[in-house]
Enzyme design. Structure first.
Site, short mmCIF file in Angstrom:
data_model
loop_
_atom_site.label_atom_id
_atom_site.label_comp_id
_atom_site.label_asym_id
_atom_site.label_seq_id
_atom_site.Cartn_x
_atom_site.Cartn_y
_atom_site.Cartn_z
N THR A 1 0.63 -1.12 -0.08
CA THR A 1 -0.09 0.06 -0.07
C THR A 1 0.94 1.26 0.13
O THR A 1 2.03 1.29 0.40
CB THR A 1 -0.73 -0.08 1.38
OG1 THR A 1 -1.23 1.36 1.39
CG2 THR A 1 -0.09 -0.18 2.49
N ASP A 2 0.14 2.26 -0.54
CA ASP A 2 1.05 3.61 -0.28
C ASP A 2 0.91 4.21 0.92
O ASP A 2 1.68 5.19 1.23
CB ASP A 2 0.41 4.59 -1.42
CG ASP A 2 -0.95 4.96 -1.12
OD1 ASP A 2 -1.74 4.48 -0.28
OD2 ASP A 2 -1.68 5.80 -1.86
N GLU A 3 0.14 3.65 1.71
CA GLU A 3 0.15 4.24 3.14
C GLU A 3 1.45 4.12 4.02
O GLU A 3 1.68 4.69 4.98
CB GLU A 3 -0.85 3.49 4.01
CG GLU A 3 -2.46 3.96 3.23
CD GLU A 3 -3.50 3.52 4.43
OE1 GLU A 3 -3.19 3.49 5.45
OE2 GLU A 3 -4.61 3.48 3.86
N TYR B 1 -2.15 -0.54 10.88
CA TYR B 1 -2.33 -1.11 9.35
C TYR B 1 -0.76 -0.60 8.70
O TYR B 1 -0.37 -1.58 8.17
CB TYR B 1 -3.59 -0.83 8.54
CG TYR B 1 -3.39 -0.82 7.31
CD1 TYR B 1 -3.51 -2.37 6.85
CD2 TYR B 1 -3.38 0.21 6.49
CE1 TYR B 1 -3.20 -2.61 5.46
CE2 TYR B 1 -3.41 -0.18 5.15
CZ TYR B 1 -3.39 -1.59 4.44
OH TYR B 1 -3.25 -1.65 3.37
N LYS C 1 2.20 -3.06 7.16
CA LYS C 1 2.52 -3.39 5.82
C LYS C 1 3.95 -2.94 5.62
O LYS C 1 4.64 -3.32 4.71
CB LYS C 1 1.43 -2.72 4.90
CG LYS C 1 0.01 -3.11 5.03
CD LYS C 1 -0.03 -4.63 4.25
CE LYS C 1 -0.01 -4.52 2.88
NZ LYS C 1 -0.32 -5.96 2.29
C1 DAU Z 1 -14.82 4.43 6.16
C2 DAU Z 1 -14.76 5.81 6.23
C3 DAU Z 1 -13.81 6.44 5.70
N1 DAU Z 1 -13.45 7.90 5.74
C4 DAU Z 1 -12.23 8.73 5.16
C5 DAU Z 1 -11.00 8.10 5.67
C6 DAU Z 1 -9.94 8.29 4.59
O1 DAU Z 1 -9.68 9.50 4.78
C7 DAU Z 1 -10.78 7.94 3.53
C8 DAU Z 1 -10.83 6.77 2.86
O2 DAU Z 1 -11.06 5.79 3.91
P1 DAU Z 1 -11.04 4.27 3.65
O3 DAU Z 1 -11.89 3.71 2.72
O4 DAU Z 1 -10.96 3.61 5.20
O5 DAU Z 1 -9.34 3.78 3.09
P2 DAU Z 1 -7.99 4.51 3.53
O6 DAU Z 1 -8.09 4.47 5.11
O7 DAU Z 1 -7.49 5.68 2.76
O8 DAU Z 1 -7.16 3.00 3.26
C9 DAU Z 1 -7.46 2.36 2.03
O9 DAU Z 1 -6.44 2.51 1.27
C10 DAU Z 1 -5.18 2.31 1.24
C11 DAU Z 1 -4.54 2.65 0.20
O10 DAU Z 1 -4.21 4.00 0.11
C12 DAU Z 1 -5.35 0.65 1.39
O11 DAU Z 1 -4.08 0.27 1.70
C13 DAU Z 1 -6.24 0.34 2.67
O12 DAU Z 1 -6.41 -0.95 2.84
C14 DAU Z 1 -7.68 1.06 1.95
O13 DAU Z 1 -8.35 0.73 3.34
O14 DAU Z 1 -12.21 8.28 3.66
C15 DAU Z 1 -14.59 8.72 6.18
O15 DAU Z 1 -14.52 9.94 6.30
N2 DAU Z 1 -15.71 7.98 6.71
C16 DAU Z 1 -15.66 6.65 6.42
O16 DAU Z 1 -16.92 5.86 7.29
#
Ligand code: DAU
Length: 352
Positions: A131-133, A156, A160
């Protein structure tokens, strides 16, 4: 016939990779190893389940004896390792689960590959999908490149980053042939509805609040999952040994803008009045340690391997919405039971 192990092939990204490899490479015997945790679902790959070059194996990469036996039995030529705990919010409440699967699990695969290949690395490859994280958080400017120093912030991304380091260490120390890719945020079919895009599609359909963390100004770089699977195929076959490639869509969106676009597209698809779904937006308390911005410089994979995304964000998002709307059974299956409990707990975290 080459024997290829794909881990996590019942999950989101893994299912698209398994489908691509099974259908495109009839001369490969594909083994899909998946523990079928909450995010793994055999429905994701039901269409290729009967293919003669495909075998499903249920098992956990954390179990070293099981992994060693599996490698001894099948003598894999290549490994594409996608199995992982992947949700940042879960890693905040249960970091150890991430160390177990992402670090110990990767170590078990590395050890098993090293043992069966026993210094005879001809035609062998260990591919770690990451992941880029691992690079941490960007400010308003700049992009992650392959030489950006690792600076993970969440349990997380720390797990990774650690597994990336172990893969490289096995390359340097034992000569294990490897490639690593670090990809940005994916979206598309089969995505478990805890991540932003599928969760919000699910909630819009069900008229539930859309919990935007903090001020919604966090930025992510979005890539359609099938474009990621195409990139993985290319890197596995043509990527240079002991190299890392960043994969991203050159497609940055602030969360709130993405959510508004999603709401607009959903209003059209569901025949709702303009602005109806946006009324569901609810600002909630922020994710602890929330990374401000991820953005990938994908020019290395573009120049060396000729890869670039094949769909625009608007097209990809529409395909994704269409998929969820025509697979409401799938959504129903995965949102019952354990997930629902988790979701309720998560959402009750507090409305701002
Ligand atoms: C679930 C959720 C997320 N968010 C925000 C948090 C983040 O800034 C953005 C995207 O959240 P997430 O969909 O959880 O994805 P994020 O934390 O960026 O991580 C993802 O992207 C990564 C790659 O960048 C992957 O390695 C991870 O496995 C994947 O989960 O949206 C909200 O505002 N509300 C939410 O309910």
């Amino acid at each position: 016939m080459k024997k290829i192990l794909i881990t996590g092939g019942a999950g989101f990204i893994g299912s698209h990779v398994v489908r691509r490899f099974v259908t495109k490479y009839p001369n490969y015997q594909i083994f899909n190893l998946d523990a079928l945790t909450y995010a793994g679902n055999l429905e994701n790959i039901a269409d290729i389940d009967k293919s003669s070059n495909y075998t499903f194996v249920k098992g956990d990469i954390v179990d070293a004896d099981f992994i060693n036996d599996l490698f001894q039995k099948h003598q894999f030529d290549g490994v594409l390792h996608l199995a992982a705990e992947s949700h940042v919010d879960r890693s905040i409440t249960d970091p150890l689960a991430f160390v177990k699967t992402n670090v110990i699990g990767t170590m078990n695969l590395l050890n098993a590959a090293k043992t069966i290949w026993a210094n005879n690395f001809d035609g062998k490859r260990f591919y770690h999908i990451s992941t880029d994280e691992v690079y941490g958080s960007l400010g308003a400017e700049g992009l992650f490149s392959e030489t950006t120093p690792y600076d993970p912030n969440s349990p997380y991304s720390a797990s990774k980053a650690s597994s990336d380091h172990f893969v490289r260490a096995y390359g340097e120390t034992y000569g294990l042939p490897y490639v690593i890719t670090n990809c940005s945020n994916n979206y598309g079919p089969n995505h478990f509805p805890e991540k932003l895009v599928p969760l919000f599609i699910h909630n819009i359909i069900n008229n539930k609040p859309l919990p935007v963390y903090g001020d919604g100004k966090y930025t992510r770089d979005w890539l359609y999952v099938i474009d990621h699977a195409i990139a993985i195929d290319l890197v596995f076959h043509e990527g240079k040994n002991h190299e890392t490639y960043n994969i991203g869509g050159f497609n940055e969106w602030q969360n709130i803008d993405l959510v508004k676009l999603l709401c607009q597209q959903m209003d059209v698809k569901l025949g709702r009045a303009v602005g109806e779904s946006e009324k569901l937006i609810t600002y909630v308390k922020d994710r602890p340690g929330h990374d401000l911005r991820y953005a990938i410089d994908a020019s290395k994979i573009n120049k060396e391997l000729g890869w670039k995304p094949s769909v625009t964000f608007e097209q990809g998002l529409e395909k994704t919405i269409d998929w969820y709307l025509s697979n409401e059974d799938w959504l129903q299956h995965v949102t019952s039971g354990a997930y629902q409990e988790y979701y309720e707990k998560q959402y009750n975290g507090g409305v701002m």
